[in-house]
Write an enzyme that holds these catalytic residues in place. Structure first.
Site, PDB file in Angstrom:
ATOM      1  N   LYS A 200       0.863  -1.188   0.000  1.00  0.00           N
ATOM      2  CA  LYS A 200       0.000   0.000   0.000  1.00  0.00           C
ATOM      3  C   LYS A 200       0.894   1.231   0.000  1.00  0.00           C
ATOM      4  O   LYS A 200       1.685   1.439   0.921  1.00  0.00           O
ATOM      5  CB  LYS A 200      -0.906  -0.003   1.230  1.00  0.00           C
ATOM      6  N   LYS A 253      -2.171  -1.519  -3.773  1.00  0.00           N
ATOM      7  CA  LYS A 253      -3.037  -0.335  -3.733  1.00  0.00           C
ATOM      8  C   LYS A 253      -2.190   0.914  -3.817  1.00  0.00           C
ATOM      9  O   LYS A 253      -1.223   1.014  -3.050  1.00  0.00           O
ATOM     10  CB  LYS A 253      -3.840  -0.351  -2.422  1.00  0.00           C
TER      11      LYS A 253
END
Ligand SMILES: [Zn+2]
Length: 329
Positions: A200, A253
């Site tokens: 992330k 992400k």
């Protein structure tokens, strides 16, 4: 007419297989399937009715009472699952409301499970929606204390698992969180899977989400725990560590700006790879389409195709319902 004999003989002619719609369809390498889409939903304890999110056209915050029908709608559209985020009615320094069995996420999970028993329900696990300061963990001397955060994340994961989540998805980027959550689930005999937000990145594309989830940091930023957008090799290290700690699947992400990371994770690891097409990716396409600068349907489906082509098995996308409809037409 050009006779065959007059054509340059040495050219390799890849255009032959692009001549008709049917030929192109036959040789297509990547096909989108709504069953691989996951719809993120925001459940807000402070609202009694649908509250549209200005920076994410077509998306809303919903009261817990709407959760069951949201799950039914997703299942009717053929979408693979839902990812639940919560906005509590009260925040504190330690984000303790994240683990409240009567909080918005646990309440929504129970309602969704009752309304749509077959739905795959995923609960995001983080503290930032629940802390007064908006950081993803508890603070000590002005910075996030990694190890003090772990038990709070584990408590939240257990609460969501007990409320009916099939999967818990820690998005906080603390070191050791997957192991802490796995241990807590196992101690209670909970077979809930973990999809970790392994890679992330500290991305500017999260802006609209922070409006939606009311979780912008009140000071500083998240670069001390989320990843530097420049680092691809480190992303694979994060994936490897989360797998060792017990993650069942991995997530990258954002998705679109990190297709290389998705492809590299796909090549290296044999677990399912999820990718999160984030709020800013969604908002950018919506904003351009609203000005007539892009065709929304074509650009959205192209972005989703690219994420699948890069190697994602699961795509979390705000386009899930719309794209499922488009793909059926
Ligand atoms: Zn967070």
């Amino acid at each position: 007419m050009v006779l065959a004999a007059e054509r340059t003989p040495a050219i390799r002619r890849t255009r032959r297989l692009r001549r008709t719609t049917a030929l192109r369809s036959l040789v297509r390498e990547t096909r989108l399937d709504p069953r691989s889409f996951v719809l993120p939903v925001f459940i807000d304890a402070n609202t009694a009715a649908e509250a549209p999110i200005a920076s994410m056209p077509g998306q809303s915050r919903w009261p817990v009472s709407a959760a069951g029908s949201l799950a039914e709608r997703a299942m009717e559209a053929g979408v693979g699952g839902l990812l639940v985020f919560g906005l509590p009615d009260e925040k504190d320094d330690e984000g303790r409301a994240a683990a409240d069995p009567l909080g918005p996420v646990a309440g929504a999970l129970r309602a969704m499970r009752a309304a749509a028993p077959e739905a795959v329900l995923i609960a995001d696990v983080c503290l930032c929606e629940y802390t007064t300061h908006g950081h993803c963990g508890v603070l000590r001397n002005g910075s996030v204390d990694n190890d003090a955060t772990l038990p709070l994340l584990a408590d939240a994961a257990v609460a969501y698992a007990e409320a009916g989540a099939d999967i818990v998805a820690p998005s906080d980027m603390m070191d050791g969180r997957v192991a802490a959550i796995r241990r807590a689930l196992d101690e209670r005999g909970l077979d809930t899977a973990i999809v970790s937000y392994a890679a992330k990145f500290a991305s500017s594309f999260y802006g609209p989400f922070r409006d939606a989830a009311d979780c912008a940091p009140q000071f500083g930023d998240r670069a001390g725990y989320q990843m530097d957008p420049a680092n691809g090799r480190e992303a694979l290290l994060e994936c490897a560590i989360d797998l060792e700690e017990g993650a069942d699947a991995l997530m990258v992400k954002p998705a679109g700006p990190y297709l290389d990371v998705i492809a590299a994770a796909r090549a290296r690891f044999d677990v399912p790879i999820a990718a999160y097409q984030v709020s800013g990716e969604y908002a950018a396409l919506q904003a351009a389409a609203a000005r007539g600068w892009l065709d929304l349907r074509r650009s959205a489906l192209e972005s989703l195709t690219s994420i699948a082509r890069a190697g994602a098995d699961i795509t979390i996308t705000y386009f899930a319902l719309e794209a499922a409809t488009w793909l059926r037409e």
